[in-house]
Structures are given as C-alpha cells and as structure tokens.
Design an enzyme around this catalytic site. Sequence first.
Site, PDB file in Angstrom:
ATOM      1  N   ASP A   1       6.851   9.041  -3.409  1.00  0.00           N
ATOM      2  CA  ASP A   1       6.076   7.841  -3.159  1.00  0.00           C
ATOM      3  C   ASP A   1       5.954   7.630  -1.648  1.00  0.00           C
ATOM      4  O   ASP A   1       6.953   7.714  -0.925  1.00  0.00           O
ATOM      5  CB  ASP A   1       6.773   6.645  -3.808  1.00  0.00           C
TER       6      ASP A   1
ATOM      7  N   GLU B   1       2.393  11.264  -1.860  1.00  0.00           N
ATOM      8  CA  GLU B   1       1.280  10.529  -1.278  1.00  0.00           C
ATOM      9  C   GLU B   1       1.278  10.777   0.228  1.00  0.00           C
ATOM     10  O   GLU B   1       2.230  10.411   0.911  1.00  0.00           O
ATOM     11  CB  GLU B   1       1.428   9.036  -1.552  1.00  0.00           C
TER      12      GLU B   1
END
Length: 636
Positions: free
Chosen positions: A322, A351
Amino acid sequence: MKKYLILALLAMVTTSLKAQQWNFNEVDYTPQKTTFRLFAPPKAKVSVLYSKDAQNSNGGEWVTVKMKPGTDGIYCAVVEKDLKNHAYRFSVNGQLSVGVFAKAVSVNGETGKVVDLSETNPAGWETDRRPVVKSPADLIIYEMHHRDFSVDASSGLVNKGKFLALTEPKAISHLKELGVNAIHILPSYDYGSVDETRLEDNKYNWGYDPVNYNVPEGGYSTDPYNPLCRIREFKQMVQALHQAGIRVILDVVYNHTYDIDHSNFQKTYPDYYYRKNADGTYSNGSGCGNETASEQPMMRRFMIESVKYWINEYHIDGFRFDLMGCHDIETMNAIRKAVDEIDPTIFIYGEGWSAGQCTYPQEKLGVKANTALMPRIAAFSDEIRDGLRGPFSDDTKGAFLAGLQGEEESIKFGIAGCIDHPQVDMQKVNYSKKAWATEPTQMISYVSCHDDMCLVDRLKASIPGISTDEIIRLDLLAQTAVFTSQGVPFMLSGEEMLRDKKGVHNSFESPDSINHLDWDNLKRYPQVFQYYKNLIQLRKNHPAFRLGSASLVRKHLVFGKSGGPLVFCLKDHAGGDRWKDIYVILNASREQQTVDLPMDSYETVCDDGRICETGIRHFTADRVTVAPQSALILHN
C-alpha cells in the site's frame, strides 16, 4: 573534531549492521524458558509483564521482570519456566504495549500471547506447497475483501466474512472455474477500526489501519478470543487455496499506523519509526496523519522480517505494498533480495505513489517513476486504467470506453506493459512522459480495484443514460484490453458478476449493502462470467499475450494506425504461440467499425461478446467489421 566525526560515523554503521542482524524475534518460546526481547531507547526503563490468567490488559495478576539493555539497543529478559498461553506486555518508561512484532494476541490485540505456533498448523501443513508460476506474466490476480466475497446470503457460503469461507467448496469451485491463480486479499492482519468484541455490530472496514502487523485479524476468525484460532484458520485458508492451484497475495500497509499515540511503534521507541517535517510535525505522505520512516535501520529491518515471517509461517506467495511511494527504494530492494533468498517466484508489487507529500527526497522513494530502480518489483498502471475509463480526479469524465478520443496512446502504453515502445508517443500518454517499466512484468494492468468506483459504477457515472446492455458490452471490452496487455493482469472480485457499489466512490467503511457481492448476478448475467472465464483461459493458452520480456514485446507487438478502433497485432508466433499473427481490435464506438487487414485467411476467436478458441467464423479478406462497443480477436 575529525576524531569525533569518525567515531559518530562508526557508531552509525555499527547500529545499522546490528539492526540488519536483529530479526525482531521478540518472544522466543520453548517449554523450558521464554526469552523476551525489545528494541527500545537507550537508558529507558524496560520490563516485561506476564500473566497466566489475563485475557486482556485489565485482568489477571501480572508478574514484572526487568529487561536488561544490550549494546545494540535490544533489551532482553529470560523467564525460565513454561509460559505457554500466558499473556504478556512490554513496559517502556511506563508505556505498555505488546511490542512491535507480536505473533499472537488476545481479542483486539490488547495483550500479546506466548504460544507454540506448531499447534496452529492444520493437518498436512508441512507438505503445503506454493503453486508453480514460471513468470509473473502468468499470474491472474483477483483482489478481494473477505467480507465482500462471502457475507451476502446469495453466496451460499457458511463462514460469512471469515477466512474459512475460502476453504469452502463453492468458493474454491468459483475461483477455479473463473481461472484466476492468485488471490490478493485486502489487509488481513490485526487492524484497529473493528471491535472484535462487538462483531454483531457489523461494522465494516477495508483494514488499512494497522495495529499488529504480524497477527491475522480476529474479526475474520470464528473465535477472536482464542489467540490460536485466527492463526490456524488463516493457514487453513492458504492451504485450501494452494491445493486449488491458487497463490495468496497479502496486502501490506507498512506506510502508516492506525494512529501515533496508541501505536506500538510509538510506545516502544517514541518517534523512531516515524518521519517528521523540519518544523517537528509528523510527515503525512500516507494521508492518514502519519508516515513511517522506512529508511530507519530498524524500521527497514521490521519490514523485511515481517515479510519473511508471513512467507515462512503462513506460506504467503506475494505482497502488495500500500502506498509504496512512501517507502524508500533501498528498503524495497532489500525486501526483494530477502524474498529472493526464500523463493524468487514470490511476487512483489505496489502503488507507485503516495497520498501526500513525503518529507523524504522524491528521487529516493518507490514511486512509479523510479520503478526502473527497483528490479522485479511492479507498480500499478493508472495510465491504462484512466485511459480506458476516465480520470481518477473526476468520476463523471469518461475516456476511451465513453467513445472519446485522446487516450489511445495511454492505452497503447499499458498494452505494451509500460515499457519503452517505438510506436507509443509518450508525449500523449497521461501521467507519464517516459516509460517507467524496464520489463512488462513490472506493470500491473487493471481498470478497477477496491479503491475508487468499481467498473460498473464508473460506466454509469461517466456515460449518462447508459443501458444495461451497454454496461455489459463496455465492461467486457475494458477487461479484454486488460487481459490481452503485456503486464500482469489484475481484477476486482465481483467484476465477473457485474458488481456495483451503488455509486459509492470510496466504500472503505460503507455497510455490507454497498460492498457485498450479489452472487445472484451470476444467474442474471451468465454471459459476463462466461466471457471473463474464456478471456482468462485465452490468455493462459496463448503465450503471445504474456511475453514477459521487453525485447520480445518490442519485437512482436505492432500497433495499427491511429483513428477509429484501437488495433494491435502480436506477430510471427509471438512467444512460440501456435497462432501466427494475432489481431486484437478494441471498438468503443456505438457504431460498428471497419478495419483494414493484410489480405489473408482469418479465424475469429472473440467477436461481439463471445469467445471461442476453436473459432467463431472463418473468412478470407483484407478488412473486417467490428461490432459496436466490443472487442474482436482473430488470427491467420
């Protein structure tokens, strides 16, 4: 002055090296003794408290043992008795916590638990094996939230919202028939926003609010009060998926904690694990009020050891980071190196952005633009995502799927795997003006995920008055672009059921009525599941769609001329494919379109919402007609 500077540098190097050697084994249990260790500030008052009877932080009688400091910042205490199933807490200058690397906890993570982890292994665990995947290009990733997938009555699953739902025959059968071979589960560690003592409240959260990073979430177990239950049931889930040939990818959120004041990091070593701005405020690149300092030696080591622990203890097969753009490149590469020493086929991606400004040099962070500096680590492509459906910043704006021109180069960039390709004009690509992947396997190809609107809702929001028939046609068209691209394909669970979230953009704490999968949609729209299933099988059967090499992509991938439908060809038996030249034509127009081809004999295998590898129709011509809002795939 020089002498003191040299001594200071030597001290820094020594601390760094010792941090690299320290494995965060805070509780080391044997029947004869339990050793407690904790990284804490110099000259701190550190002790460990243990109790036979305590079920949480408020009950039981606690025995306090002073921990002795070591020269490396590690405090230690040894209790020479059998402490199995005892509760424990650490105290640092009066601040109580379970430490930063608890492996078993009581309900809501209030106390740590001394356990024998071998007692959590299901039958046959020692023979559990990772399903074989030769290349990341062969992965078909299916992102799911435990509760979304199984909570609705229509699922027919017994263990609703639990790890064990993914051990049930119906769940396994559905995933196998669909053809996915990797399940990306949203955060499944112990997180803070759901009270495990009040599960009847049905409070929902995605879980991006970490508390204990190395313990499964109790709310997904059948008994959150039993520290062993959540561990055993998580392993049962992994085992069942492995037996079905499906890998398990864990969503990890090392970039921030639930908060600062109650964080185990802060309670054990105040401010060590967090970045701060020049004015003393906490950096907020995570957008959650705090941002961890991955460049700190012990935070880096924590991340490395946590990943290794999930691999070794829980047999995890991959990790999705994340907000990877908050982490420094050196740490990400160190994690990749440590994982390679265990199994190089374990997949790592994340990400490639942050949610705010990090107080750390951008050129040293794991953002998408720096992907080339992180070999064999992948990032999500928002270029192909938004090129297909429209910008993240405005749900009402459409793009290619809405029949609008201008995003074709962004889609071409995604189809090529976000590598440098001579036919992609990077000046016309959204978000990126130069290629960021060195290999196509460094790119995650997708059109929707848990974050933002799901595909159906986005189509409704960006194309006023869209009919159900058009939604289905464009849904299938979008996924055809994803699954014929050279990156690693990724889909949100329920898209194969034409899921929607009632138009909610950010459903992280919306109720089940918004987030659940409606399994009855499989009966309402059987053509959708059938298309997804056949599309996935088409990719699996044809190496041309998953070349896995930038040089092979540049050699075999050719794009058609601009204007009209988007056309590309995988030529000359790409990747050893049995089909010579494969043409993929993506038509988002509401009108049928005609596309010129070299004069030859062709077999269509995908046409107007139907896929059949043995052939739909055979023809000889130098042009072909493509149905509205659909994909056409053919070969000579």
